[in-house]
Design a protein around this motif. Sequence first.
Motif, PDB file in Angstrom:
ATOM      1  N   ARG A  91       6.758   3.595  11.671  1.00 20.65           N
ATOM      2  CA  ARG A  91       5.611   3.324  11.215  1.00 20.65           C
ATOM      3  C   ARG A  91       5.618   3.117   9.644  1.00 20.65           C
ATOM      4  O   ARG A  91       4.614   2.228   8.981  1.00 20.65           O
ATOM      5  N   CYS A  92       6.315   3.641   8.928  1.00 20.03           N
ATOM      6  CA  CYS A  92       6.400   3.597   7.631  1.00 20.03           C
ATOM      7  C   CYS A  92       6.389   2.208   6.917  1.00 20.03           C
ATOM      8  O   CYS A  92       7.113   1.459   7.513  1.00 20.03           O
ATOM      9  N   VAL A  93       5.643   1.848   6.045  1.00 24.73           N
ATOM     10  CA  VAL A  93       5.728   0.365   5.344  1.00 24.73           C
ATOM     11  C   VAL A  93       6.211   0.400   4.057  1.00 24.73           C
ATOM     12  O   VAL A  93       6.173  -0.772   3.326  1.00 24.73           O
ATOM     13  N   PHE A  94       6.667   1.548   3.499  1.00 19.17           N
ATOM     14  CA  PHE A  94       7.442   1.525   2.344  1.00 19.17           C
ATOM     15  C   PHE A  94       6.710   1.183   0.968  1.00 19.17           C
ATOM     16  O   PHE A  94       7.185   0.643   0.308  1.00 19.17           O
ATOM     17  N   CYS A  95       5.529   1.689   1.197  1.00 18.67           N
ATOM     18  CA  CYS A  95       4.526   1.382   0.053  1.00 18.67           C
ATOM     19  C   CYS A  95       4.560   2.379  -1.055  1.00 18.67           C
ATOM     20  O   CYS A  95       4.283   1.899  -2.196  1.00 18.67           O
ATOM     21  N   GLY A  96       5.112   3.604  -0.803  1.00 21.50           N
ATOM     22  CA  GLY A  96       5.340   4.656  -1.975  1.00 21.50           C
ATOM     23  C   GLY A  96       3.930   5.403  -2.333  1.00 21.50           C
ATOM     24  O   GLY A  96       4.204   6.196  -3.302  1.00 21.50           O
ATOM     25  N   LEU A  97       3.102   5.089  -1.393  1.00 20.16           N
ATOM     26  CA  LEU A  97       1.766   6.096  -2.247  1.00 20.16           C
ATOM     27  C   LEU A  97       2.093   7.388  -1.807  1.00 20.16           C
ATOM     28  O   LEU A  97       1.502   8.336  -2.752  1.00 20.16           O
ATOM     29  N   CYS A  98       2.802   7.844  -0.890  1.00 20.28           N
ATOM     30  CA  CYS A  98       3.092   9.446  -0.805  1.00 20.28           C
ATOM     31  C   CYS A  98       3.957   9.671  -1.898  1.00 20.28           C
ATOM     32  O   CYS A  98       3.601  10.785  -2.364  1.00 20.28           O
ATOM     33  N   VAL A  99       4.830   8.997  -2.448  1.00 23.36           N
ATOM     34  CA  VAL A  99       5.501   9.657  -3.811  1.00 23.36           C
ATOM     35  C   VAL A  99       4.529   9.635  -5.025  1.00 23.36           C
ATOM     36  O   VAL A  99       4.565  10.489  -5.524  1.00 23.36           O
ATOM     37  N   ALA A 155      -2.131  10.909   1.663  1.00 23.88           N
ATOM     38  CA  ALA A 155      -2.010   9.616   1.263  1.00 23.88           C
ATOM     39  C   ALA A 155      -1.635   8.698   2.199  1.00 23.88           C
ATOM     40  O   ALA A 155      -2.137   7.729   2.435  1.00 23.88           O
ATOM     41  N   CYS A 156      -0.877   9.343   3.149  1.00 20.19           N
ATOM     42  CA  CYS A 156      -0.203   8.045   4.172  1.00 20.19           C
ATOM     43  C   CYS A 156      -1.280   7.942   5.364  1.00 20.19           C
ATOM     44  O   CYS A 156      -1.058   6.786   5.883  1.00 20.19           O
ATOM     45  N   ASP A 157      -1.957   8.978   5.509  1.00 23.20           N
ATOM     46  CA  ASP A 157      -3.040   8.699   6.627  1.00 23.20           C
ATOM     47  C   ASP A 157      -3.970   7.492   6.452  1.00 23.20           C
ATOM     48  O   ASP A 157      -4.254   6.875   7.462  1.00 23.20           O
ATOM     49  N   GLY A 158      -4.282   7.116   5.407  1.00 28.64           N
ATOM     50  CA  GLY A 158      -4.901   5.806   4.975  1.00 28.64           C
ATOM     51  C   GLY A 158      -3.941   4.620   4.987  1.00 28.64           C
ATOM     52  O   GLY A 158      -4.686   3.603   5.128  1.00 28.64           O
ATOM     53  N   VAL A 159      -2.720   4.569   5.244  1.00 27.93           N
ATOM     54  CA  VAL A 159      -1.919   3.782   5.138  1.00 27.93           C
ATOM     55  C   VAL A 159      -1.244   3.236   6.571  1.00 27.93           C
ATOM     56  O   VAL A 159      -1.465   2.312   7.426  1.00 27.93           O
ATOM     57  N   ALA A 160      -0.463   4.351   6.885  1.00 28.02           N
ATOM     58  CA  ALA A 160       0.351   4.228   8.255  1.00 28.02           C
ATOM     59  C   ALA A 160       0.511   5.485   8.881  1.00 28.02           C
ATOM     60  O   ALA A 160       1.145   5.268  10.261  1.00 28.02           O
ATOM     61  N   VAL A 161       0.071   6.644   8.433  1.00 28.29           N
ATOM     62  CA  VAL A 161      -0.092   7.609   9.500  1.00 28.29           C
ATOM     63  C   VAL A 161       1.421   7.918   9.890  1.00 28.29           C
ATOM     64  O   VAL A 161       1.674   8.255  11.044  1.00 28.29           O
ATOM     65  N   ALA A 162       2.352   7.647   9.076  1.00 29.33           N
ATOM     66  CA  ALA A 162       3.813   7.994   9.091  1.00 29.33           C
ATOM     67  C   ALA A 162       4.347   9.148   8.772  1.00 29.33           C
ATOM     68  O   ALA A 162       5.357   9.867   9.172  1.00 29.33           O
ATOM     69  N   ILE A 163       3.535  10.174   8.232  1.00 25.48           N
ATOM     70  CA  ILE A 163       4.079  11.448   7.727  1.00 25.48           C
ATOM     71  C   ILE A 163       3.206  12.545   8.512  1.00 25.48           C
ATOM     72  O   ILE A 163       2.141  12.677   8.608  1.00 25.48           O
ATOM     73  N   GLU A 164       4.294  13.352   9.000  1.00 25.54           N
ATOM     74  CA  GLU A 164       3.656  14.590   9.868  1.00 25.54           C
ATOM     75  C   GLU A 164       4.392  15.910   9.138  1.00 25.54           C
ATOM     76  O   GLU A 164       5.436  15.725   8.794  1.00 25.54           O
ATOM     77  N   ALA A 222       7.657  15.303   7.183  1.00 24.03           N
ATOM     78  CA  ALA A 222       8.626  14.494   8.115  1.00 24.03           C
ATOM     79  C   ALA A 222       8.111  12.905   8.083  1.00 24.03           C
ATOM     80  O   ALA A 222       7.047  12.810   7.953  1.00 24.03           O
ATOM     81  N   VAL A 223       8.954  11.905   8.047  1.00 25.43           N
ATOM     82  CA  VAL A 223       8.672  10.349   7.920  1.00 25.43           C
ATOM     83  C   VAL A 223       9.246   9.774   8.953  1.00 25.43           C
ATOM     84  O   VAL A 223      10.207   9.800   9.547  1.00 25.43           O
ATOM     85  N   ASP A 224       8.375   9.110   9.905  1.00 25.34           N
ATOM     86  CA  ASP A 224       8.569   8.097  10.932  1.00 25.34           C
ATOM     87  C   ASP A 224       8.575   6.885  10.570  1.00 25.34           C
ATOM     88  O   ASP A 224       7.759   6.228  10.074  1.00 25.34           O
ATOM     89  N   TYR A 262      10.771  11.248  -3.467  1.00 28.03           N
ATOM     90  CA  TYR A 262      10.943  10.036  -4.060  1.00 28.03           C
ATOM     91  C   TYR A 262      11.504   9.222  -3.040  1.00 28.03           C
ATOM     92  O   TYR A 262      11.837   9.495  -1.781  1.00 28.03           O
ATOM     93  N   MET A 263      11.976   7.857  -3.429  1.00 24.01           N
ATOM     94  CA  MET A 263      12.437   6.879  -2.618  1.00 24.01           C
ATOM     95  C   MET A 263      13.795   6.762  -3.047  1.00 24.01           C
ATOM     96  O   MET A 263      14.007   6.501  -4.243  1.00 24.01           O
ATOM     97  N   THR A 264      14.716   6.155  -1.870  1.00 22.60           N
ATOM     98  CA  THR A 264      15.993   5.977  -2.551  1.00 22.60           C
ATOM     99  C   THR A 264      16.257   4.566  -2.505  1.00 22.60           C
ATOM    100  O   THR A 264      15.647   3.673  -1.744  1.00 22.60           O
ATOM    101  N   ARG A 305      14.486   4.424   2.079  1.00 17.74           N
ATOM    102  CA  ARG A 305      14.511   5.941   2.558  1.00 17.74           C
ATOM    103  C   ARG A 305      14.128   7.125   1.708  1.00 17.74           C
ATOM    104  O   ARG A 305      14.579   6.847   0.476  1.00 17.74           O
ATOM    105  N   HIS A 306      13.121   7.996   1.817  1.00 15.99           N
ATOM    106  CA  HIS A 306      12.677   8.863   1.277  1.00 15.99           C
ATOM    107  C   HIS A 306      13.777   9.879   0.684  1.00 15.99           C
ATOM    108  O   HIS A 306      14.664  10.088   1.694  1.00 15.99           O
ATOM    109  N   ILE A 307      13.710  10.806  -0.332  1.00 19.65           N
ATOM    110  CA  ILE A 307      14.441  12.153  -0.352  1.00 19.65           C
ATOM    111  C   ILE A 307      13.464  12.962  -0.700  1.00 19.65           C
ATOM    112  O   ILE A 307      12.344  12.871  -1.558  1.00 19.65           O
TER     113      ILE A 307
END
Length: 173
Positions: A109-117, A77-86, A104-106, A126-128, A60-62
């Motif tokens: 949908r998130c695949v935990f790729c870390g591209l947003c970080v 960045a997330c729009d090209g992966v999972a559209v998980a961030i709004e 905000a992260v859904d 970051y991710m935790t 999970r992100h922090i």
Amino acid sequence: MSLGAYSYIKGIVAATWTGIKHFFRPRMTLRYPEQKLDLEGPGYRFDAKQGVGLPGFKGRHILYMDKCTGCQLCAIACDGVAVAIEMQHIKKGKPQNKKEIWPAVDYGRCVFCGLCVDACPFDALYMTNDYELAAYDKMSLKYTPEMLAVPPKIQGQTTKVKIDTERGVVKHE
Ligand code: SF4
Ligand code: SF4
């Protein structure tokens, strides 16, 4: 002895020997939730100055609201992966975030790729090590910026375990 009987006995001996060997090895399966992974390090991060990812678990992100400028690069960045961030509008009165928009992260949908970080130039996301995200409904998987800003707590931990990276087994402490 026929070839079939020989193969049969050979199979039994091999299976029994494998069982005996594993009897003395530390158990790899955890008794979750009483036993939980004790993951080392703070989680996956990205050094924006050097342009390198710092190894860590991708849970999970922090979100650090004192650093986030609302630039939206994480969402792009997330729009090209999972559209998980709004991006959500929340009044916080932080001087560096004039628009007062935060990611905000859904996690449905998130695949935990870390591209947003990787995309965040301000070390604000970051991710935790938090991997306990299971929920009974999809709405509970939507983490608001304020939820992301809270450091994760591991609850109900009774037994710490670690992964032996050389042998690939879990060692009980
Ligand atoms: S880690 Fe999740 S939120 Fe971040 S870019 Fe990947 S899919 Fe999107
Ligand atoms: S978390 Fe980083 S990339 Fe995302 S809006 Fe905030 S500053 Fe920009």
